[in-house]
Design a protein around this motif. Structure first.
Motif, short mmCIF file in Angstrom:
data_model
loop_
_atom_site.label_atom_id
_atom_site.label_comp_id
_atom_site.label_asym_id
_atom_site.label_seq_id
_atom_site.Cartn_x
_atom_site.Cartn_y
_atom_site.Cartn_z
N CYS A 36 0.84 -1.20 0.00
CA CYS A 36 0.00 0.00 0.00
C CYS A 36 0.88 1.24 0.00
O CYS A 36 1.96 1.26 0.56
CB CYS A 36 -0.95 0.01 1.19
SG CYS A 36 -0.16 0.00 2.79
N GLU A 37 0.37 2.25 -0.67
CA GLU A 37 1.02 3.54 -0.69
C GLU A 37 0.06 4.55 -0.07
O GLU A 37 -1.09 4.65 -0.48
CB GLU A 37 1.36 3.95 -2.12
CG GLU A 37 2.24 5.17 -2.17
CD GLU A 37 2.73 5.46 -3.58
OE1 GLU A 37 2.56 6.61 -4.02
OE2 GLU A 37 3.26 4.55 -4.22
N VAL A 38 0.51 5.24 0.95
CA VAL A 38 -0.36 6.14 1.70
C VAL A 38 0.13 7.57 1.55
O VAL A 38 1.32 7.85 1.69
CB VAL A 38 -0.40 5.74 3.19
CG1 VAL A 38 -1.27 6.69 3.98
CG2 VAL A 38 -0.89 4.31 3.34
N THR A 39 -0.81 8.46 1.28
CA THR A 39 -0.50 9.88 1.15
C THR A 39 -1.44 10.68 2.04
O THR A 39 -2.65 10.48 2.01
CB THR A 39 -0.65 10.35 -0.31
OG1 THR A 39 0.20 9.56 -1.14
CG2 THR A 39 -0.27 11.81 -0.45
N LEU A 40 -0.88 11.55 2.84
CA LEU A 40 -1.64 12.51 3.63
C LEU A 40 -1.56 13.85 2.92
O LEU A 40 -0.49 14.26 2.47
CB LEU A 40 -1.04 12.67 5.03
CG LEU A 40 -1.38 11.63 6.06
CD1 LEU A 40 -0.60 11.90 7.35
CD2 LEU A 40 -2.85 11.61 6.36
N TYR A 41 -2.69 14.53 2.80
CA TYR A 41 -2.72 15.82 2.14
C TYR A 41 -3.01 16.92 3.16
O TYR A 41 -3.80 16.73 4.07
CB TYR A 41 -3.81 15.84 1.07
CG TYR A 41 -3.50 14.95 -0.11
CD1 TYR A 41 -2.75 15.42 -1.18
CD2 TYR A 41 -3.96 13.65 -0.15
CE1 TYR A 41 -2.46 14.61 -2.26
CE2 TYR A 41 -3.67 12.82 -1.23
CZ TYR A 41 -2.92 13.31 -2.28
OH TYR A 41 -2.63 12.51 -3.35
#
Length: 133
Positions: A36-41
Protein backbone atom coordinates in the motif's frame (compact mmCIF):
# COMPACT_ATOMS: atom_id res chain seq x y z
CA UNK A 1 -8.36 16.12 22.91
CA UNK A 2 -5.85 18.67 21.72
CA UNK A 3 -6.22 22.42 21.65
CA UNK A 4 -4.26 24.50 19.15
CA UNK A 5 -3.92 28.25 19.22
CA UNK A 6 -2.61 28.56 15.66
CA UNK A 7 -3.44 26.98 12.34
CA UNK A 8 0.05 25.48 12.01
CA UNK A 9 -0.28 23.75 15.38
CA UNK A 10 -3.76 22.54 14.45
CA UNK A 11 -2.41 21.10 11.18
CA UNK A 12 0.46 19.37 12.99
CA UNK A 13 -1.94 17.92 15.56
CA UNK A 14 -4.33 16.67 12.86
CA UNK A 15 -1.56 15.22 10.71
CA UNK A 16 0.11 13.55 13.71
CA UNK A 17 -3.19 11.96 14.71
CA UNK A 18 -3.95 10.81 11.16
CA UNK A 19 -0.43 9.41 10.69
CA UNK A 20 -0.69 7.56 14.00
CA UNK A 21 -3.96 5.90 12.96
CA UNK A 22 -2.70 5.17 9.45
CA UNK A 23 0.48 3.58 10.78
CA UNK A 24 -1.61 0.90 12.50
CA UNK A 25 -3.37 0.02 9.24
CA UNK A 26 -0.09 0.08 7.32
CA UNK A 27 1.45 -2.25 9.92
CA UNK A 28 -1.41 -4.73 9.48
CA UNK A 29 -1.25 -4.46 5.67
CA UNK A 30 2.50 -5.17 5.69
CA UNK A 31 2.00 -8.28 7.80
CA UNK A 32 -0.69 -9.45 5.41
CA UNK A 33 1.78 -8.78 2.58
CA UNK A 34 -0.53 -6.16 1.09
CA UNK A 35 1.39 -3.43 -0.69
CA UNK A 36 0.00 0.00 0.00
CA UNK A 37 1.02 3.54 -0.69
CA UNK A 38 -0.36 6.14 1.70
CA UNK A 39 -0.50 9.88 1.15
CA UNK A 40 -1.64 12.51 3.63
CA UNK A 41 -2.72 15.82 2.14
CA UNK A 42 -2.63 19.24 3.77
CA UNK A 43 -3.10 22.76 2.50
CA UNK A 44 -0.45 24.06 4.95
CA UNK A 45 2.74 24.45 2.90
CA UNK A 46 4.64 25.73 5.94
CA UNK A 47 3.88 22.52 7.84
CA UNK A 48 5.02 20.38 4.89
CA UNK A 49 8.29 22.36 4.73
CA UNK A 50 8.80 21.99 8.48
CA UNK A 51 8.14 18.24 8.46
CA UNK A 52 10.37 17.69 5.41
CA UNK A 53 13.19 19.60 7.11
CA UNK A 54 12.87 17.45 10.24
CA UNK A 55 12.48 13.99 8.67
CA UNK A 56 14.19 12.04 10.08
CA UNK A 57 13.35 13.77 13.35
CA UNK A 58 16.53 15.13 15.00
CA UNK A 59 17.68 13.30 18.08
CA UNK A 60 21.31 14.18 18.56
CA UNK A 61 22.69 17.01 20.66
CA UNK A 62 23.58 19.16 17.64
CA UNK A 63 19.86 19.58 16.89
CA UNK A 64 18.95 20.99 20.31
CA UNK A 65 18.93 24.61 19.03
CA UNK A 66 16.29 23.68 16.41
CA UNK A 67 14.15 22.00 19.05
CA UNK A 68 14.50 25.02 21.34
CA UNK A 69 13.38 27.31 18.50
CA UNK A 70 10.30 25.12 17.95
CA UNK A 71 9.50 25.41 21.66
CA UNK A 72 9.74 29.21 21.42
CA UNK A 73 7.20 29.08 18.59
CA UNK A 74 5.09 26.97 20.96
CA UNK A 75 5.04 23.99 18.61
CA UNK A 76 4.81 20.82 20.65
CA UNK A 77 7.76 18.71 19.61
CA UNK A 78 5.99 15.54 20.81
CA UNK A 79 3.30 15.79 18.10
CA UNK A 80 5.82 16.92 15.51
CA UNK A 81 8.21 14.10 16.43
CA UNK A 82 5.41 11.55 16.27
CA UNK A 83 4.39 12.83 12.83
CA UNK A 84 7.96 12.75 11.50
CA UNK A 85 8.56 9.26 12.93
CA UNK A 86 5.39 7.81 11.38
CA UNK A 87 6.12 9.45 8.02
CA UNK A 88 9.62 7.99 8.02
CA UNK A 89 8.92 4.54 9.49
CA UNK A 90 5.70 3.82 7.60
CA UNK A 91 6.77 5.53 4.38
CA UNK A 92 3.79 7.92 4.40
CA UNK A 93 3.84 10.62 1.74
CA UNK A 94 2.94 14.17 2.74
CA UNK A 95 1.69 16.33 -0.11
CA UNK A 96 0.14 19.73 -0.63
CA UNK A 97 -3.47 20.17 -1.74
CA UNK A 98 -5.04 23.46 -2.73
CA UNK A 99 -7.60 24.64 -0.17
CA UNK A 100 -10.59 24.52 -2.59
CA UNK A 101 -9.85 20.82 -3.25
CA UNK A 102 -9.44 19.97 0.43
CA UNK A 103 -12.89 18.68 1.43
CA UNK A 104 -11.88 18.52 5.10
CA UNK A 105 -11.11 22.25 5.03
CA UNK A 106 -14.82 23.04 5.25
CA UNK A 107 -14.92 21.28 8.61
CA UNK A 108 -12.21 23.51 10.09
CA UNK A 109 -13.67 26.91 9.29
CA UNK A 110 -16.96 28.70 9.75
CA UNK A 111 -19.06 27.81 6.74
CA UNK A 112 -22.53 28.40 5.42
CA UNK A 113 -25.20 25.73 5.75
CA UNK A 114 -25.51 25.05 2.02
CA UNK A 115 -21.79 24.19 1.67
CA UNK A 116 -21.93 21.90 4.69
CA UNK A 117 -25.13 20.24 3.45
CA UNK A 118 -23.58 19.69 0.01
CA UNK A 119 -20.49 18.12 1.60
CA UNK A 120 -22.61 15.81 3.76
CA UNK A 121 -24.68 14.71 0.73
CA UNK A 122 -21.51 14.00 -1.27
CA UNK A 123 -20.04 11.95 1.57
CA UNK A 124 -23.30 10.08 2.06
CA UNK A 125 -23.49 9.19 -1.66
CA UNK A 126 -19.87 8.04 -1.66
CA UNK A 127 -20.57 5.86 1.38
CA UNK A 128 -23.62 4.29 -0.35
CA UNK A 129 -21.43 3.42 -3.37
CA UNK A 130 -18.87 1.74 -1.09
CA UNK A 131 -21.53 -0.36 0.62
CA UNK A 132 -23.16 -1.45 -2.65
CA UNK A 133 -19.88 -2.70 -4.18
Amino acid sequence: KRVAHSSAKAEINALASAAEHLSQYIFIAKHLKIKCEVTLYTDAKDVIDLVNSLTPFPRDVTMLPILEELKKQKIRTINLGSLCDNIEEMNINLKHIESPLNIADELTKPTNVSKLTSLMVDLSEARKKEVSV
